[in-house]
Design an enzyme around this catalytic site. Structure first.
Site, mmCIF file in Angstrom:
data_model
loop_
_atom_site.group_PDB
_atom_site.id
_atom_site.type_symbol
_atom_site.label_atom_id
_atom_site.label_comp_id
_atom_site.label_asym_id
_atom_site.label_seq_id
_atom_site.Cartn_x
_atom_site.Cartn_y
_atom_site.Cartn_z
ATOM 1 N N HIS A 111 -12.256 -0.527 5.504
ATOM 2 C CA HIS A 111 -10.817 -0.828 5.464
ATOM 3 C C HIS A 111 -10.088 -0.230 6.668
ATOM 4 O O HIS A 111 -9.531 -0.967 7.464
ATOM 5 C CB HIS A 111 -10.261 -0.280 4.139
ATOM 6 C CG HIS A 111 -8.839 -0.621 3.859
ATOM 7 N ND1 HIS A 111 -8.313 -0.582 2.586
ATOM 8 C CD2 HIS A 111 -7.810 -0.980 4.664
ATOM 9 C CE1 HIS A 111 -7.037 -0.921 2.614
ATOM 10 N NE2 HIS A 111 -6.699 -1.161 3.873
ATOM 11 N N TYR A 146 -10.950 17.825 19.832
ATOM 12 C CA TYR A 146 -9.561 17.400 19.638
ATOM 13 C C TYR A 146 -9.258 16.850 18.250
ATOM 14 O O TYR A 146 -8.153 17.027 17.739
ATOM 15 C CB TYR A 146 -9.183 16.411 20.737
ATOM 16 C CG TYR A 146 -9.443 16.990 22.092
ATOM 17 C CD1 TYR A 146 -8.662 18.041 22.573
ATOM 18 C CD2 TYR A 146 -10.522 16.555 22.863
ATOM 19 C CE1 TYR A 146 -8.930 18.624 23.802
ATOM 20 C CE2 TYR A 146 -10.797 17.131 24.085
ATOM 21 C CZ TYR A 146 -10.003 18.169 24.551
ATOM 22 O OH TYR A 146 -10.287 18.751 25.752
ATOM 23 N N HIS A 160 -5.831 -0.525 10.850
ATOM 24 C CA HIS A 160 -7.198 -1.033 10.773
ATOM 25 C C HIS A 160 -7.827 -0.966 12.166
ATOM 26 O O HIS A 160 -8.517 -1.887 12.576
ATOM 27 C CB HIS A 160 -7.215 -2.477 10.263
ATOM 28 C CG HIS A 160 -6.721 -2.628 8.856
ATOM 29 N ND1 HIS A 160 -6.619 -3.846 8.230
ATOM 30 C CD2 HIS A 160 -6.303 -1.727 7.943
ATOM 31 C CE1 HIS A 160 -6.150 -3.699 7.004
ATOM 32 N NE2 HIS A 160 -5.952 -2.408 6.816
ATOM 33 N N HIS A 168 -1.119 4.194 8.527
ATOM 34 C CA HIS A 168 -2.371 3.537 8.139
ATOM 35 C C HIS A 168 -2.560 2.298 9.003
ATOM 36 O O HIS A 168 -1.663 1.464 9.108
ATOM 37 C CB HIS A 168 -2.316 3.132 6.663
ATOM 38 C CG HIS A 168 -3.395 2.176 6.244
ATOM 39 N ND1 HIS A 168 -4.739 2.385 6.523
ATOM 40 C CD2 HIS A 168 -3.328 0.996 5.579
ATOM 41 C CE1 HIS A 168 -5.438 1.369 6.031
ATOM 42 N NE2 HIS A 168 -4.613 0.518 5.460
ATOM 43 N N GLU A 189 0.814 -1.215 0.000
ATOM 44 C CA GLU A 189 0.000 0.000 0.000
ATOM 45 C C GLU A 189 0.853 1.273 0.000
ATOM 46 O O GLU A 189 0.366 2.346 0.352
ATOM 47 C CB GLU A 189 -0.979 -0.031 1.167
ATOM 48 C CG GLU A 189 -2.009 -1.147 0.991
ATOM 49 C CD GLU A 189 -3.127 -1.133 1.997
ATOM 50 O OE1 GLU A 189 -4.268 -1.389 1.581
ATOM 51 O OE2 GLU A 189 -2.866 -0.889 3.190
#
Length: 206
Positions: free
Chosen positions: A161, A121, A96, A94, A75
């Protein structure tokens, strides 16, 4: 290896380990990167945040050409696209993480801001959160969908995702990702407790 580069790698390893140990990602599903002297240092394909080490980084250029180290995460275009679009972004994470991924299954892909800001925030640390239409992980379709949505925002939810956050440095990306996950948790709990009428503060100045 210079002291500055070594410091960045050590920061990346600490952040990865922290996210894994606290259940913010699992297995080999996450990736992170940072810029150093025009090169992208990114976690290798199939690596686990729980066991990430200095030898598990790949070095690529902004066009994705492999320069050194292990094979990069599949990715990597999520990262290089971010760097090319926004010169203020120097690090990308990144994962999950559970609630951000859960919310990504729920949010609209055409929304300017894909998640309500019930607390100040998330807006303070990241800002509006974009939403990227679903495509299989690591696919050309995903990278195309991301490129079509990518703008001045620094946080995105990849539908079904997970989240991806960019920032000026690794710790700022880490703090932003943490805040996105917490806000997704708050939003989900409010939505499913019947309290979703509480004011979304997305349009307020903090």
């Amino acid at each position: 290896m210079t002291g500055i580069l070594l410091d960045k790698i050590e920061d990346a390893i600490w952040i990865a380990n922290s996210l894994f140990e606290r259940g913010k990602t699992s297995g080999s599903t996450a990736n992170l990167s940072f810029l150093h002297e025009g090169k992208v240092y990114i976690s290798g394909t199939g690596t686990c945040f729980g066991t990430l080490s200095q030898e598990m980084f790949s070095v690529i250029d902004l066009d994705g050409n492999h320069l050194d180290g292990v094979k990069p995460s599949k990715e990597y275009p999520l990262h290089t696209l971010f760097y090319k679009k926004n010169p203020d972004v120097k690090a990308v994470i990144h994962t999950h993480s559970f609630y951000a991924t859960l919310w990504s299954c729920y949010c609209r892909s055409d929304a300017r801001n894909a998640i309500p800001h019930y607390t100040p925030y998330l807006r303070m640390k990241v800002g509006d959160i974009g939403s990227v239409a679903y495509a299989p992980p690591g696919s050309k379709e995903l990278f195309l969908a991301f490129s079509e949505v990518l703008d001045d925002r620094c946080g995105y939810l990849l539908q079904n995702h997970g989240p991806v956050v960019g920032a000026a440095d690794l710790f700022s990306a880490f703090y932003g990702l943490e805040e996105l996950e917490e806000n997704a948790h708050i939003a989900w709990e409010l939505r499913h407790s019947g309290l979703a009428h509480i004011e979304d503060r997305s349009n307020l100045d903090f």
